[in-house]
Scaffold this active site. Structure first.
Site, short mmCIF file in Angstrom:
data_model
loop_
_atom_site.label_atom_id
_atom_site.label_comp_id
_atom_site.label_asym_id
_atom_site.label_seq_id
_atom_site.Cartn_x
_atom_site.Cartn_y
_atom_site.Cartn_z
N PHE A 24 0.81 -1.21 0.00
CA PHE A 24 0.00 0.00 0.00
C PHE A 24 0.85 1.27 0.00
O PHE A 24 0.77 2.09 -0.91
CB PHE A 24 -0.93 -0.03 1.23
N ASP A 37 12.65 -12.22 -0.23
CA ASP A 37 12.14 -12.20 1.14
C ASP A 37 13.23 -11.62 2.03
O ASP A 37 14.41 -11.94 1.88
CB ASP A 37 11.79 -13.63 1.56
N ALA A 59 8.93 -2.68 4.06
CA ALA A 59 8.45 -4.06 4.15
C ALA A 59 8.48 -4.54 5.60
O ALA A 59 9.32 -4.14 6.39
CB ALA A 59 9.30 -4.97 3.28
N TYR A 83 3.63 -6.46 18.06
CA TYR A 83 3.97 -5.65 16.90
C TYR A 83 4.78 -4.42 17.33
O TYR A 83 5.84 -4.12 16.76
CB TYR A 83 2.71 -5.22 16.16
N LYS A 109 8.80 -3.39 16.60
CA LYS A 109 9.23 -2.15 15.96
C LYS A 109 10.23 -1.39 16.85
O LYS A 109 11.21 -0.81 16.35
CB LYS A 109 8.02 -1.27 15.65
#
Length: 282
Positions: free
Chosen positions: A11, A33, A56, A122, A126
């Site tokens: 996106f 990957d 990514a 998540y 990060k």
């Protein structure tokens, strides 16, 4: 510049590519990957970009594979940095996309110096990625961006606003949501990628930047705006299955630093974004 963008077909990547191309830059993607170390090395060696934007990774907070969240978001980013350091040590800028989720639940305007209180895997992944990247600051010109919530045409319907927009476009009578008593700082993806381009062009490294609108919008207000734009009312049905553990109640950022550093001027408000998405015929 020739810019290597990981996640180019995602996106944000698609919108960033359009922004960079319109400004006269060239864009290449990473096909391997991120966990394929040899593949990443080979592609970085062959592409020899002037700058790198790392988008990514696992970007969905409720992603079910916890191991994949940590492996991709930390080790994948490290593989990329190793490749850059080895083959393009004179790169102009390496931009790494983190997340405003690292701030956790704080009911105040958050600057880049606010305490970091991640509340889910998540967000932890990060923040760990940020810490890992800082060990490379003596070798590479790295900048970290912390985007708050943003949306636009082309975002997956697994995200909140595209899900809501789809219900309005299909004139559904009701929608199942979790906690509607939340507030978020919503930006338009077009403003987000403009901020990224400006940082690339100015080659601002060694810094962390919030990417945000600076305004908190309650989910109920967002739904009301969608009703006003579309002329259609949808009843909200609460579904506890959509309520996350450690739900962040409010998340709003201070965008002073990015505006002062780049001259960024936001071109879109939330109404503009919702109209764009509701009227999209693609």
């Amino acid at each position: 510049m020739k810019v290597l963008v990981t996640g180019l077909n995602g996106f944000t990547g698609r919108h960033l590519a359009a922004e960079l191309l319109a400004a006269g830059h060239s864009v290449v993607g990473l096909k391997s990957d991120l966990l394929n170390f040899d593949g990443v090395l080979e592609e970085v060696r062959d592409s020899k970009p002037d700058a790198v934007v790392h988008l990514a990774g696992i970007s969905f907070v409720a992603h079910g594979d916890i191991n994949k969240i940590y492996n991709v978001n930390i080790l994948g980013a490290r593989n990329l940095l190793v490749a850059i350091d080895k083959f393009i040590p004179n790169v102009g800028l390496v931009m790494l996309a983190s997340s405003a989720n690292v701030y956790g639940n704080q009911d105040e305007l958050l600057s880049e110096s606010a305490p970091l209180r991640p509340l889910n895997d998540y967000a932890v992944s990060k923040l760990a990625m940020e810490c890992m990247a800082k060990t490379w600051l003596d070798r590479l010109p790295i900048t970290i961006v912390r985007p708050f919530n943003y949306t636009g045409v082309g975002q997956s319907k697994s995200f909140l606003i595209p899900k809501i927009i789809e219900h309005y476009r299909l004139r559904k009578s009701e929608i199942e949501l979790g906690n509607v008593d939340i507030a978020r700082d919503f930006s338009d993806v077009r403003d987000v990628v403009t901020a990224y381009r400006l940082l690339l062009e100015k080659k601002i490294s060694g810094e962390i930047f919030n990417i945000c609108s600076g305004k908190a919008v309650e989910l109920g207000k967002l739904l009301k705006t969608c009703s006003e734009i579309s002329g259609h009312y949808i009843e909200v049905v609460k579904n506890d299955a959509y309520i996350r553990n450690n739900e962040i109640k409010c998340l709003v950022g201070d965008n002073t630093k990015i505006r002062n550093s780049t001259g960024l001027q936001l071109g879109y408000n939330l109404n503009d974004t919702l109209e764009w998405m509701l009227n999209d015929v693609g």
